[in-house]
Design a protein around this motif. Structure first.
Motif, PDB file in Angstrom:
ATOM      1  N   LYS A  41       0.836  -1.201   0.000  1.00  0.00           N
ATOM      2  CA  LYS A  41       0.000   0.000   0.000  1.00  0.00           C
ATOM      3  C   LYS A  41       0.871   1.252   0.000  1.00  0.00           C
ATOM      4  O   LYS A  41       0.496   2.275  -0.558  1.00  0.00           O
ATOM      5  CB  LYS A  41      -0.928  -0.004   1.219  1.00  0.00           C
ATOM      6  N   ASP A  42       2.049   1.146   0.629  1.00  0.00           N
ATOM      7  CA  ASP A  42       2.970   2.287   0.616  1.00  0.00           C
ATOM      8  C   ASP A  42       3.375   2.637  -0.811  1.00  0.00           C
ATOM      9  O   ASP A  42       3.454   3.813  -1.168  1.00  0.00           O
ATOM     10  CB  ASP A  42       4.219   1.971   1.442  1.00  0.00           C
ATOM     11  N   ARG A  43       3.640   1.618  -1.607  1.00  0.00           N
ATOM     12  CA  ARG A  43       4.041   1.871  -2.988  1.00  0.00           C
ATOM     13  C   ARG A  43       2.884   2.464  -3.787  1.00  0.00           C
ATOM     14  O   ARG A  43       3.054   3.369  -4.602  1.00  0.00           O
ATOM     15  CB  ARG A  43       4.530   0.586  -3.650  1.00  0.00           C
ATOM     16  N   PHE A  44       1.692   1.942  -3.556  1.00  0.00           N
ATOM     17  CA  PHE A  44       0.511   2.496  -4.214  1.00  0.00           C
ATOM     18  C   PHE A  44       0.337   3.965  -3.825  1.00  0.00           C
ATOM     19  O   PHE A  44       0.104   4.829  -4.685  1.00  0.00           O
ATOM     20  CB  PHE A  44      -0.733   1.693  -3.814  1.00  0.00           C
ATOM     21  N   ASN A  45       0.471   4.271  -2.542  1.00  0.00           N
ATOM     22  CA  ASN A  45       0.316   5.660  -2.089  1.00  0.00           C
ATOM     23  C   ASN A  45       1.405   6.571  -2.647  1.00  0.00           C
ATOM     24  O   ASN A  45       1.181   7.760  -2.877  1.00  0.00           O
ATOM     25  CB  ASN A  45       0.322   5.704  -0.556  1.00  0.00           C
ATOM     26  N   GLU A  46       2.586   5.988  -2.856  1.00  0.00           N
ATOM     27  CA  GLU A  46       3.700   6.732  -3.440  1.00  0.00           C
ATOM     28  C   GLU A  46       3.322   7.254  -4.829  1.00  0.00           C
ATOM     29  O   GLU A  46       3.543   8.419  -5.161  1.00  0.00           O
ATOM     30  CB  GLU A  46       4.902   5.779  -3.529  1.00  0.00           C
ATOM     31  N   VAL A  47       2.734   6.368  -5.636  1.00  0.00           N
ATOM     32  CA  VAL A  47       2.337   6.764  -6.987  1.00  0.00           C
ATOM     33  C   VAL A  47       1.135   7.702  -6.942  1.00  0.00           C
ATOM     34  O   VAL A  47       1.041   8.658  -7.720  1.00  0.00           O
ATOM     35  CB  VAL A  47       2.007   5.525  -7.854  1.00  0.00           C
ATOM     36  N   LEU A  48       0.232   7.448  -6.030  1.00  0.00           N
ATOM     37  CA  LEU A  48      -0.921   8.337  -5.875  1.00  0.00           C
ATOM     38  C   LEU A  48      -0.460   9.744  -5.504  1.00  0.00           C
ATOM     39  O   LEU A  48      -0.990  10.740  -6.016  1.00  0.00           O
ATOM     40  CB  LEU A  48      -1.863   7.782  -4.807  1.00  0.00           C
ATOM     41  N   ASP A  49       0.549   9.832  -4.650  1.00  0.00           N
ATOM     42  CA  ASP A  49       1.099  11.141  -4.291  1.00  0.00           C
ATOM     43  C   ASP A  49       1.731  11.834  -5.505  1.00  0.00           C
ATOM     44  O   ASP A  49       1.640  13.053  -5.651  1.00  0.00           O
ATOM     45  CB  ASP A  49       2.148  10.992  -3.181  1.00  0.00           C
ATOM     46  N   GLN A  50       2.373  11.041  -6.356  1.00  0.00           N
ATOM     47  CA  GLN A  50       2.941  11.607  -7.583  1.00  0.00           C
ATOM     48  C   GLN A  50       1.842  12.221  -8.439  1.00  0.00           C
ATOM     49  O   GLN A  50       1.993  13.312  -8.999  1.00  0.00           O
ATOM     50  CB  GLN A  50       3.673  10.522  -8.376  1.00  0.00           C
ATOM     51  N   ALA A  51       0.734  11.499  -8.536  1.00  0.00           N
ATOM     52  CA  ALA A  51      -0.390  12.003  -9.334  1.00  0.00           C
ATOM     53  C   ALA A  51      -0.934  13.305  -8.737  1.00  0.00           C
ATOM     54  O   ALA A  51      -1.242  14.248  -9.466  1.00  0.00           O
ATOM     55  CB  ALA A  51      -1.492  10.950  -9.396  1.00  0.00           C
ATOM     56  N   LYS A  52      -1.023  13.349  -7.423  1.00  0.00           N
ATOM     57  CA  LYS A  52      -1.528  14.556  -6.770  1.00  0.00           C
ATOM     58  C   LYS A  52      -0.595  15.745  -7.033  1.00  0.00           C
ATOM     59  O   LYS A  52      -1.040  16.860  -7.275  1.00  0.00           O
ATOM     60  CB  LYS A  52      -1.669  14.313  -5.267  1.00  0.00           C
ATOM     61  N   ARG A  53       0.715  15.486  -6.962  1.00  0.00           N
ATOM     62  CA  ARG A  53       1.675  16.554  -7.235  1.00  0.00           C
ATOM     63  C   ARG A  53       1.574  17.041  -8.675  1.00  0.00           C
ATOM     64  O   ARG A  53       1.747  18.222  -8.971  1.00  0.00           O
ATOM     65  CB  ARG A  53       3.092  16.068  -6.942  1.00  0.00           C
ATOM     66  N   SER A  54       1.283  16.111  -9.557  1.00  0.00           N
ATOM     67  CA  SER A  54       1.133  16.474 -10.967  1.00  0.00           C
ATOM     68  C   SER A  54      -0.058  17.402 -11.166  1.00  0.00           C
ATOM     69  O   SER A  54       0.036  18.411 -11.858  1.00  0.00           O
ATOM     70  CB  SER A  54       0.951  15.210 -11.822  1.00  0.00           C
TER      71      SER A  54
END
Length: 375
Positions: free
Chosen positions: A65-78
């Motif tokens: 889930k940490d890895r999933f959240n990592e990518v989700l955070d990238q999307a939010k920053r985008s």
């Protein structure tokens, strides 16, 4: 669009290898693409359950889930970098982004595991070389003064900040891209195309290699003005050594003045030679000696001063391009298609095999998998 079937070599693989990426790296698809690999946890059979801190188990890999959240955070920053609100949890758009990130993470895991089986590796030097290439394409334009490494690096860092990305994320993305490219090469390395394959394609598609009949044509340039007096003035300037292009730009009222008055005129209008001029113009254009300048010629459009800049090109009958002239191009085209077909089959078989070895956490399965692989 984020979600897409991955039966063929995806176009987004190429995006990370050109200057295009530095302009569009903020897209959520590419943000998902730069997700780091999931670590292998052993075992390759069908998973019995998914750990509570994971979103999926893919063969021998666990996607946390940490890895999933990592990518989700990238999307939010985008989204933030674009001054756009990120979709709210519970909305259809949020659900789509969430499902697609999971799908891409699963595919990253599948490729990582297959790479190990195929003996495919990507080194840090491979990544550095690709990143250097992209920086050059993105920040060093042809014809411009060369930039120093420090200047290029500064521009790169500025772009990362603007896109809401980190250097590590970009490097991880290139690692994924390079791994996929190497897998593609490995899977398709034995694909060949013979001369007989190419000849059969040529015989079956003869119409593609037919050349239409060509009328007589000639390259000329002209200056069109409204009055005979001005035409005579232009004629005298040209005869005195005046620059045709400059005089055309100054005096001509024809759109061709922007290209120095150049035209290719034809005795018959065809698709390949669409410009058939009026009779007085045509008569003079085809009668001049090469480089000869005509005296002013009157037509319904005004007064022309014409110069023939090349010989008359004779008419050509309809013909077929010989096989030997197109064989290499046909073989290259067929090779690319056969490689794509071979890779498609490999990828479809791989997906089918991993489908039996993939299990999702409750609430995380992509729509097509929700009814059968929740765990």
């Amino acid at each position: 669009m984020l979600c897409s079937k991955r039966a063929k070599l995806p176009e987004d693989w190429a995006l990370l290898g050109s200057s295009y990426v530095m302009k569009h790296l903020r897209l959520v698809l590419l943000l998902a693409l730069v997700a780091a690999f999931a670590a292998a946890c052993g075992g390759s059979g069908a998973p019995k359950s998914v750990p509570s801190d994971a979103v999926a188990v893919v063969g021998g890999d666990t996607i946390s889930k940490d890895r999933f959240n990592e990518v989700l955070d990238q999307a939010k920053r985008s989204y933030k970098a674009q001054n756009k609100p990120f979709p709210k949890p519970g909305t259809p758009t949020y659900g789509t982004v969430r499902a697609q990130i999971i799908q891409l993470l699963v595919e990253r895991s599948e490729y990582n595991q297959q790479a190990k089986d195929l003996g495919v590796k990507v080194t840090d030097k491979d990544v550095e070389d690709r990143l250097t290439q992209v920086k050059q394409q993105a920040f060093v334009q042809p014809g411009q003064k060369a930039k120093s490494k420090a200047e290029i690096e500064k521009l790169y860092r500025q772009e990362l900040k603007r896109q809401g990305l980190t250097d590590k994320e970009v490097r991880d993305g290139f690692r994924v891209q390079l791994l996929r490219e190497k897998i593609y090469e490995k899977v398709t390395k034995d694909v060949k195309v013979s001369d007989s394959d190419a000849k059969k394609y040529y015989d079956d598609h003869k119409a593609q290699y037919e050349q239409a009949a060509q009328p007589e044509s000639r390259d000329v340039r002209h200056i069109l003005v409204k009055s005979q007096g001005l035409a005579l003035t232009v004629y005298q300037k040209l005869k005195g050594g005046g620059d045709f292009s400059k005089l055309a730009l100054k005096y001509s009222i024809d759109p061709s003045k922007s290209t120095g008055g150049r035209l290719t005129v034809c005795k018959q209008k065809t698709v390949s030679c669409p410009l058939k001029t009026v009779a007085p113009f045509e008569k003079v254009a085809f009668s001049l000696k090469t480089n000869e300048i005509s005296k002013p010629v009157h037509t319904q459009f005004g007064w022309h001063v014409i110069q023939a800049v090349g010989p008359v090109n004779p008419a050509k009958k309809k013909s077929t391009i010989p096989f030997d002239q197109v064989k290499a191009a046909i073989k290259q085209q067929q090779l690319q298609q056969k490689k794509q077909d071979a890779f498609n089959k490999w990828w479809n078989d791989t997906k089918k095999d991993f489908g039996k070895k993939t299990k999702y956490q409750v609430g995380y399965a992509p729509p097509a998998s929700q009814t059968t692989t929740n765990g």
